[in-house]
Design a protein around this motif. Structure first.
Motif, PDB file in Angstrom:
ATOM      1  N   CYS A 200      -5.652   5.985   2.999  1.00  0.00           N
ATOM      2  CA  CYS A 200      -4.688   6.296   1.957  1.00  0.00           C
ATOM      3  C   CYS A 200      -3.828   5.082   1.610  1.00  0.00           C
ATOM      4  N   ASP A 201      -3.750   4.760   0.313  1.00  0.00           N
ATOM      5  CA  ASP A 201      -2.763   3.785  -0.150  1.00  0.00           C
ATOM      6  C   ASP A 201      -1.613   4.594  -0.748  1.00  0.00           C
ATOM      7  N   VAL A 202      -0.409   4.252  -0.353  1.00  0.00           N
ATOM      8  CA  VAL A 202       0.746   5.003  -0.842  1.00  0.00           C
ATOM      9  C   VAL A 202       1.541   4.132  -1.803  1.00  0.00           C
ATOM     10  N   ASN A 203       1.694   4.592  -3.047  1.00  0.00           N
ATOM     11  CA  ASN A 203       2.534   3.903  -4.026  1.00  0.00           C
ATOM     12  C   ASN A 203       3.885   4.590  -4.031  1.00  0.00           C
ATOM     13  N   ILE A 204       4.919   3.785  -3.985  1.00  0.00           N
ATOM     14  CA  ILE A 204       6.214   4.425  -3.821  1.00  0.00           C
ATOM     15  C   ILE A 204       7.321   3.658  -4.545  1.00  0.00           C
ATOM     16  N   SER A 205       8.185   4.426  -5.193  1.00  0.00           N
ATOM     17  CA  SER A 205       9.374   3.827  -5.789  1.00  0.00           C
ATOM     18  C   SER A 205      10.512   4.804  -5.565  1.00  0.00           C
ATOM     19  N   VAL A 206      11.736   4.344  -5.775  1.00  0.00           N
ATOM     20  CA  VAL A 206      12.847   5.289  -5.692  1.00  0.00           C
ATOM     21  C   VAL A 206      13.635   5.195  -6.992  1.00  0.00           C
ATOM     22  N   THR A 213      15.329   6.382 -15.363  1.00  0.00           N
ATOM     23  CA  THR A 213      14.614   5.111 -15.250  1.00  0.00           C
ATOM     24  C   THR A 213      13.742   5.135 -14.003  1.00  0.00           C
ATOM     25  N   THR A 214      12.478   4.708 -14.184  1.00  0.00           N
ATOM     26  CA  THR A 214      11.620   4.655 -13.009  1.00  0.00           C
ATOM     27  C   THR A 214      11.851   3.329 -12.293  1.00  0.00           C
ATOM     28  N   GLY A 215      11.781   3.410 -10.978  1.00  0.00           N
ATOM     29  CA  GLY A 215      11.960   2.203 -10.183  1.00  0.00           C
ATOM     30  C   GLY A 215      10.663   1.412 -10.109  1.00  0.00           C
ATOM     31  N   THR A 216      10.771   0.175  -9.619  1.00  0.00           N
ATOM     32  CA  THR A 216       9.565  -0.625  -9.398  1.00  0.00           C
ATOM     33  C   THR A 216       8.864  -0.091  -8.160  1.00  0.00           C
ATOM     34  N   LYS A 217       7.531   0.058  -8.253  1.00  0.00           N
ATOM     35  CA  LYS A 217       6.827   0.616  -7.098  1.00  0.00           C
ATOM     36  C   LYS A 217       6.263  -0.481  -6.207  1.00  0.00           C
ATOM     37  N   THR A 218       6.075  -0.108  -4.963  1.00  0.00           N
ATOM     38  CA  THR A 218       5.335  -0.963  -4.048  1.00  0.00           C
ATOM     39  C   THR A 218       4.133  -0.150  -3.574  1.00  0.00           C
ATOM     40  N   GLU A 219       3.178  -0.838  -2.975  1.00  0.00           N
ATOM     41  CA  GLU A 219       1.977  -0.132  -2.535  1.00  0.00           C
ATOM     42  C   GLU A 219       1.724  -0.441  -1.064  1.00  0.00           C
ATOM     43  N   ILE A 220       1.728   0.602  -0.237  1.00  0.00           N
ATOM     44  CA  ILE A 220       1.428   0.411   1.181  1.00  0.00           C
ATOM     45  C   ILE A 220      -0.064   0.681   1.362  1.00  0.00           C
ATOM     46  N   LYS A 221      -0.754  -0.303   1.904  1.00  0.00           N
ATOM     47  CA  LYS A 221      -2.216  -0.273   1.950  1.00  0.00           C
ATOM     48  C   LYS A 221      -2.759   0.398   3.195  1.00  0.00           C
ATOM     49  N   THR A 254       2.526  -5.603  -2.503  1.00  0.00           N
ATOM     50  CA  THR A 254       1.630  -4.844  -1.643  1.00  0.00           C
ATOM     51  C   THR A 254       2.155  -5.013  -0.224  1.00  0.00           C
ATOM     52  N   LEU A 255       2.203  -3.897   0.505  1.00  0.00           N
ATOM     53  CA  LEU A 255       2.795  -3.942   1.839  1.00  0.00           C
ATOM     54  C   LEU A 255       1.799  -3.500   2.895  1.00  0.00           C
ATOM     55  N   ASN A 256       2.041  -3.953   4.091  1.00  0.00           N
ATOM     56  CA  ASN A 256       1.323  -3.436   5.241  1.00  0.00           C
ATOM     57  C   ASN A 256       2.310  -2.635   6.059  1.00  0.00           C
ATOM     58  N   TYR A 257       1.826  -1.616   6.741  1.00  0.00           N
ATOM     59  CA  TYR A 257       2.719  -0.896   7.637  1.00  0.00           C
ATOM     60  C   TYR A 257       2.488  -1.390   9.059  1.00  0.00           C
ATOM     61  N   ASP A 258       3.540  -1.877   9.684  1.00  0.00           N
ATOM     62  CA  ASP A 258       3.445  -2.348  11.055  1.00  0.00           C
ATOM     63  C   ASP A 258       3.741  -1.175  11.989  1.00  0.00           C
ATOM     64  N   THR A 264       7.652  -1.467   7.047  1.00  0.00           N
ATOM     65  CA  THR A 264       6.716  -1.929   6.033  1.00  0.00           C
ATOM     66  C   THR A 264       6.969  -3.412   5.785  1.00  0.00           C
ATOM     67  N   VAL A 265       5.888  -4.178   5.764  1.00  0.00           N
ATOM     68  CA  VAL A 265       6.020  -5.631   5.628  1.00  0.00           C
ATOM     69  C   VAL A 265       5.289  -6.104   4.386  1.00  0.00           C
ATOM     70  N   PRO A 266       5.987  -6.815   3.493  1.00  0.00           N
ATOM     71  CA  PRO A 266       5.309  -7.324   2.297  1.00  0.00           C
ATOM     72  C   PRO A 266       4.134  -8.225   2.682  1.00  0.00           C
ATOM     73  N   LEU A 267       2.980  -7.991   2.026  1.00  0.00           N
ATOM     74  CA  LEU A 267       1.745  -8.687   2.363  1.00  0.00           C
ATOM     75  C   LEU A 267       1.506  -9.780   1.337  1.00  0.00           C
ATOM     76  N   ARG A 268       1.627  -9.391   0.083  1.00  0.00           N
ATOM     77  CA  ARG A 268       1.415 -10.342  -1.010  1.00  0.00           C
ATOM     78  C   ARG A 268       2.006  -9.702  -2.252  1.00  0.00           C
ATOM     79  N   SER A 269       2.302 -10.541  -3.239  1.00  0.00           N
ATOM     80  CA  SER A 269       2.746  -9.920  -4.476  1.00  0.00           C
ATOM     81  C   SER A 269       1.518  -9.256  -5.070  1.00  0.00           C
ATOM     82  N   LYS A 270       1.700  -8.073  -5.608  1.00  0.00           N
ATOM     83  CA  LYS A 270       0.558  -7.285  -6.022  1.00  0.00           C
ATOM     84  C   LYS A 270      -0.170  -7.977  -7.167  1.00  0.00           C
ATOM     85  N   GLU A 271      -1.513  -7.966  -7.072  1.00  0.00           N
ATOM     86  CA  GLU A 271      -2.246  -8.572  -8.154  1.00  0.00           C
ATOM     87  C   GLU A 271      -2.197  -7.669  -9.386  1.00  0.00           C
ATOM     88  N   ALA A 272      -2.088  -8.312 -10.521  1.00  0.00           N
ATOM     89  CA  ALA A 272      -2.162  -7.539 -11.753  1.00  0.00           C
ATOM     90  C   ALA A 272      -3.633  -7.228 -11.984  1.00  0.00           C
TER      91      ALA A 272
END
Ligand code: ADP
Ligand code: MG
Ligand code: ZN
Length: 491
Positions: A200-206, A213-221, A254-258, A264-272
């Protein structure tokens, strides 16, 4: 989760699920798709992407994808195409992954979730498409080297993408359980999370509650357990609200979950999207599905869990709770029905007894040992053999439980439960004269207690019944004991 944070912010969550489908071979070649094989043994020039080889689409994953779409009320798209998603990664020898991009096989469906605490809610399914898996990089075998296993290259996956309709870790968990149940019912996948059959990849914003207004999302891989998904969402909500509270901005990461640190740890800026240079797969033709094929697949869909619940209520007179528990897992439902088939006296009372025995005794063991019903040693046929004398009131519940608890250790020995009952003298005493004699004896031995009872101390009754049962070694029919006992003291 801090309560005041959730009073201020609302999490917005969308999921991308990767499901390995039950297919014996890979999606574009005939290599086996087994999980446990020696590394790099199930590979061929096609799934390794050697130049000049051509992929050939396997029919079964297509059918399983369509079945999933139908079960989730999706539109089935009759003309779809495959695309290449290009990226460099050591475990992707082809340098691209074949997937579906602009035209997924299924789109615009929904799945409903609800629980005691969460009212019925529709979670929209954006798309369900077919793709191939990549290989696996193994980092933990050596300090200094990474190993590559290409067996997974080309294993058929379906990807299920939801709209961002989920708003809490609890809703996510409920949704995942529902999807898992549906896929298991459809026999699309075994959904074995430890083996990576469901990732499961989880996309999440608050966003601010009530704000639009929608927040910017991150994606946990790549999360692969319910617990990690739940914890990762919790920690990501904390991280995002923390940044916002301190006046910062969320970046599109894009994040990894430790798992160890629970963060959650940022892995890389998400590719477009255009980083992947998607283009249509030139080696595959359009996938055309006829209405007749869709109709045929529709007719082949097995009974859904909702339909089973209704049938269990009607056919076996079970209540909501019993029906839901027994249908929660398709294999448990099957276990129940096979037990019932082997019950001699078929009536609502015996169905209920069998159902509750499975809920209270069998599921307790499965939970305790953390095993699935498929690995449970007592067959439904053996269980029915134990329940038959209980239903016929030949043995007491205490005796039945005793035999049951010794069953798993020696499964073979219990082929003839009736013989064991006779051999161990476990037959329930229903003979009234025998019981009456014992009652008399107990009352004779406890004259003071009898006086107290007669003077209105009703609590003494439990003590005396206990003494009587002890003398009968728990084998007496409690109904008859109470009946006779009452008669005795009225004398
Ligand atoms: P992308 O093009 O970035 O992959 P998609 O619109 O295809 O984005 O959605 C990918 C996933 O992200 C979906 O599961 C979707 O539900 C989820 N998603 C989209 N917008 C948001 C948001 N604002 N917050 C959380 N998840 C979102
Ligand atoms: Mg994505
Ligand atoms: Zn192959």
């Amino acid at each position: 989760m801090q309560k005041n944070i959730l009073e201020k912010y609302q999490p917005v969550i969308g999921l991308e699920l990767h499901v390995q489908v039950n297919s014996e071979s890979k999606i574009f070649c005939s290599c086996p798709s087994e999980f446990d094989a020696e590394p790099n043994t199930y590979v061929c020039p096609v799934c390794l992407g050697h130049p000049g080889t051509l992929p050939v689409l396997n029919k079964l994953p297509v059918e399983l994808c369509i079945k999933t779409g139908l079960a989730m009320d999706c539109k089935i798209n009759t003309k779809t195409a495959f695309a290449r998603k290009n990226y460099f990664y050591p475990d992707l020898p082809k340098g691209y992954q074949i997937t579906q991009y602009e035209s997924p096989l299924c789109s615009d469906g929904y799945t409903e979730i609800y629980s005691k605490d969460i009212p019925l809610k529709k979670i929209r399914i954006k798309r369900i498409h077919l793709e191939e898996d990549a290989g696996k990089s193994i980092h933990d075998l050596s300090e200094s080297e990474t190993f590559l296993d290409f067996n997974r290259c080309g294993i058929p996956l379906i990807e299920i993408v939801t709209e961002p309709d989920l708003n809490s870790p609890e809703e996510v968990s409920l949704f995942l359980h529902k999807v898992k149940q549906t896929l298991e019912y459809l026999e699309v996948s075994d959904c074995n999370m430890e083996q990576g059959s469901l990732r499961c990849d989880v996309n999440i914003s608050v966003k601010l509650k009530n704000g639009n207004t929608t927040g910017t999302k991150t994606e946990i891989k790549n999360l692969n357990s319910f617990k990690n998904i739940n914890d990762a969402i919790d920690s990501e909500i904390k991280r995002q609200t923390g940044i916002i509270e301190n006046g910062g901005k969320i970046s599109f990461n894009t994040l990894n979950y430790d798992v160890k640190e629970k963060i959650t740890v940022p892995l890389r800026s998400k590719e477009a999207e255009n980083d992947y240079r998607y283009f249509s797969e030139p080696d595959l033709v359009y996938l055309n599905i006829s209405d007749a094929q869709i109709e045929e697949l529709k007719n082949s869909l097995p009974e859904s869990s909702e339909e089973k619940i209704l049938r269990f209520k009607k056919e076996y007179s079970l209540n909501d709770y019993e029906s839901e528990i027994l249908t929660g897992d398709k294999n448990i439902a099957e276990y129940f029905e096979r037990t019932v088939n082997n019950i001699k006296i078929k009536n609502y009372a015996s169905f209920k007894l069998a159902g509750n025995w499975i809920i209270n005794e069998v599921l307790a063991i499965l939970n305790e040992k953390n095993i699935s019903i498929r690995n449970f040693k007592i067959s439904p046929e053996s269980l029915a053999k134990l329940l038959n004398p209980l239903i016929e009131e030949k043995i007491s519940r205490t005796t039945a439980k005793e035999i049951f608890s010794s069953m798993p250790a020696e499964p073979g020995k219990f082929s003839d439960i009736e013989a064991i009952i006779l051999e161990k003298d476990l037959l329930q005493v229903s003979d009234k004269t025998e019981i009456e004699e014992i009652i008399k004896k107990v009352l004779d031995e406890n004259p003071n207690e009898l006086l107290l009872l007669k003077s209105g101390k009703v609590k003494i009754m439990n003590f005396l019944t206990g003494e009587i049962m002890k003398k009968l070694k728990g084998k007496a029919n409690p109904k008859i004991v109470t009946e006779l006992f009452n008669k005795f003291i009225k004398k």
